[in-house]
Design a protein around this motif. Structure first.
Motif, PDB file in Angstrom:
ATOM      1  N   THR A   1      -4.493  -8.400   0.944  1.00 18.84           N
ATOM      2  CA  THR A   1      -5.558  -8.062   1.893  1.00 18.84           C
ATOM      3  C   THR A   1      -6.522  -9.223   2.060  1.00 18.84           C
ATOM      4  OG1 THR A   1      -5.387  -5.731   1.249  1.00 18.84           O
ATOM      5  CG2 THR A   1      -7.389  -6.426   2.393  1.00 18.84           C
TER       6      THR A   1
ATOM      7  N   GLN B   1      -1.785  -2.375  -7.038  1.00 21.50           N
ATOM      8  CA  GLN B   1      -3.141  -2.390  -6.508  1.00 21.50           C
ATOM      9  C   GLN B   1      -3.716  -3.808  -6.491  1.00 21.50           C
ATOM     10  OE1 GLN B   1      -5.716   0.380  -8.480  1.00 21.50           O
ATOM     11  NE2 GLN B   1      -7.284   0.285  -6.872  1.00 21.50           N
TER      12      GLN B   1
ATOM     13  N   ARG C   1       2.178   1.696  -3.513  1.00 19.11           N
ATOM     14  CA  ARG C   1       1.091   2.203  -4.374  1.00 19.11           C
ATOM     15  C   ARG C   1       0.861   3.691  -4.139  1.00 19.11           C
ATOM     16  NH1 ARG C   1      -3.814   3.320  -3.121  1.00 19.11           N
ATOM     17  NH2 ARG C   1      -3.680   2.230  -1.114  1.00 19.11           N
ATOM     18  N   LYS C   2       0.883   4.072  -2.876  1.00 19.73           N
ATOM     19  CA  LYS C   2       0.676   5.490  -2.576  1.00 19.73           C
ATOM     20  C   LYS C   2       1.815   6.346  -3.133  1.00 19.73           C
ATOM     21  CE  LYS C   2      -1.891   8.593  -0.617  1.00 19.73           C
ATOM     22  NZ  LYS C   2      -3.257   8.856  -1.112  1.00 19.73           N
TER      23      LYS C   2
ATOM     24  N   GLU D   1      -1.985  -5.684  -3.736  1.00 23.36           N
ATOM     25  CA  GLU D   1      -2.524  -5.247  -2.447  1.00 23.36           C
ATOM     26  C   GLU D   1      -3.865  -5.909  -2.146  1.00 23.36           C
ATOM     27  OE1 GLU D   1      -3.826  -1.092  -0.175  1.00 23.36           O
ATOM     28  OE2 GLU D   1      -2.972  -1.051  -2.209  1.00 23.36           O
ATOM     29  N   GLU D   2      -4.700  -6.021  -3.145  1.00 25.43           N
ATOM     30  CA  GLU D   2      -6.003  -6.674  -2.943  1.00 25.43           C
ATOM     31  C   GLU D   2      -5.825  -8.158  -2.610  1.00 25.43           C
ATOM     32  OE1 GLU D   2      -8.129  -5.965  -6.505  1.00 25.43           O
ATOM     33  OE2 GLU D   2      -8.541  -3.840  -6.068  1.00 25.43           O
TER      34      GLU D   2
ATOM     35  N   ALA E   1       0.831  -1.206   0.000  1.00 25.43           N
ATOM     36  CA  ALA E   1       0.000   0.000   0.000  1.00 25.43           C
ATOM     37  C   ALA E   1       0.871   1.265   0.000  1.00 25.43           C
ATOM     38  CB  ALA E   1      -0.917  -0.008   1.214  1.00 25.43           C
ATOM     39  N   THR E   2       1.999   1.201   0.714  1.00 28.27           N
ATOM     40  CA  THR E   2       2.914   2.352   0.722  1.00 28.27           C
ATOM     41  C   THR E   2       3.494   2.590  -0.661  1.00 28.27           C
ATOM     42  OG1 THR E   2       3.460   1.885   3.034  1.00 28.27           O
ATOM     43  CG2 THR E   2       4.982   3.285   1.800  1.00 28.27           C
TER      44      THR E   2
END
Length: 272
Positions: free
Chosen positions: A120, A113, A55-56, A116-117, A52-53
Motif C-alpha cells: 500500500t 498484513q 489476509r481476509k 499489505e502495508e 488483502a484478499t
C-alpha cells in the motif's frame, strides 16, 4: 574481412539511429512511458488487492477455528459435568490441535498484513511519482509543441521550409513563363510591324497606313480643339450674337462714313 563487416555494421547502425531519431516524436515517447507507469501502478494495486484478499481469507479461517475451539471447550465442560472424563479429554485434545492451527494462521495473518502495508505504501509512492511525471510530461509536450510551431513559423517567414520552398519555386516558374511569353509577344509585334511576318488574318496595317492614320487622328484632334475654343470665346446666346453683330455693323458704317466726310486735301499748284 572482419574490419569491413565492422564498418558495415557501424554504418548500418548509424543510419538506423539517424532514421529512428528523425522518426521519433518526444511527445509520443513521453505518452508511452506514462502508459507503462500506469500499467505498473495497476499491477501494484492488483498485488495489494490480492494480499488483502488472502489476509481476509485467513481472518475468516481464524474465526472458524476459534468458533470450533469454543465449541470443543463447551463440549468438554458438558462431558465432565456428565461424568464422561474420556469425552472431555477427547474434546480438549481436539481443541489443542485447533489452537495450534490458530497460532499458525495468526502468524501468517501478521505476515500478510505487513506485506499489505508495504504494498500500500509502495502504491502510494508510485502514484505520487506517476502524477509528477504526468505534470512534467504535459509541460514538456506543451514546450515542444510551442517550439515546433515557432520553428515552422520562422522557416515559413525565411522561406527555407519545404512547403514555402515549393511555393517559391512555383512562383519563380510562373514569373519565368510570363516573362518568356511577354518577350515572345513583343518579338512577334516587332516582326509584324517590320513586315518580316505576314498577318494571315488581313487585319494588320502596313507602316504607311499606320502613319497616315496617326496624322489623320492628330488633325481631327486639332480641329476639335479649335471648335471648342471658338465655342468658349463666342457669345453665350443668340440675342447677344445678333446684338453683337449689329453693333459691329454700325461701328463699321460709322467708320466708313467718317472716312467719307473728312475733307480731302486738294493739291496746290504753285505758280511759277
Amino acid at each position: 574481412m572482419s574490419g569491413v563487416m565492422k564498418r558495415m555494421g557501424m554504418i548500418f547502425r548509424a543510419k538506423a539511429n539517424k532514421a529512428l531519431d528523425r522518426a521519433e516524436d518526444p511527445r509520443e515517447t513521453l505518452d508511452y512511458s506514462y502508459q507503462k507507469q500506469l500499467e505498473l501502478l495497476q499491477k501494484v494495486r492488483r498485488g495489494v488487492a490480492d494480499v488483502a484478499t488472502s489476509r481476509k481469507r485467513l481472518e475468516l479461517q481464524l474465526n472458524q477455528l476459534q468458533s470450533q475451539s469454543s465449541k470443543l471447550e463447551d463440549q468438554g465442560r458438558k462431558a465432565l459435568a456428565l461424568g464422561r472424563e474420556d469425552l472431555a479429554r477427547e474434546a480438549l485434545s481436539r481443541r489443542a490441535a485447533l489452537q495450534q492451527q490458530v497460532t499458525d494462521l495468526e502468524t501468517q495473518h501478521q505476515t500478510l498484513q505487513g506485506e499489505e502495508e508495504k504494498l500500500t505504501l509502495a502504491a502510494q509512492r508510485l502514484q505520487a511519482k506517476v502524477d509528477a511525471f504526468r505534470t512534467k510530461k504535459e509541460t514538456i509536450k506543451a514546450t515542444y509543441t510551442a517550439a515546433q510551431a515557432q520553428t515552422r513559423i520562422g522557416e515559413a517567414f525565411s522561406g527555407i521550409s519545404e512547403e514555402m520552398g515549393d511555393v517559391g519555386m512555383a512562383i519563380q516558374r510562373a514569373e519565368d513563363k510570363t516573362a518568356q511569353l511577354q518577350a515572345r509577344a513583343g518579338a512577334i509585334d516587332e516582326l509584324l510591324a517590320s513586315g518580316a511576318l505576314d498577318d494571315s488574318s488581313g487585319l494588320a496595317k502596313d507602316d504607311i497606313q499606320s502613319e497616315l492614320d496617326r496624322l489623320s487622328g492628330g488633325t481631327d484632334v486639332e480641329l476639335e480643339l479649335q471648335r471648342m475654343k471658338a465655342e468658349l470665346a463666342g457669345p453665350s446666346s443668340p440675342q447677344q450674337a445678333i446684338e453683337g453683330g449689329t453693333g459691329q455693323t454700325q461701328s463699321q458704317d460709322q467708320s466708313q462714313s467718317g472716312a467719307q466726310d473728312q475733307p480731302r486735301d486738294t493739291p496746290r499748284f504753285d505758280k511759277q
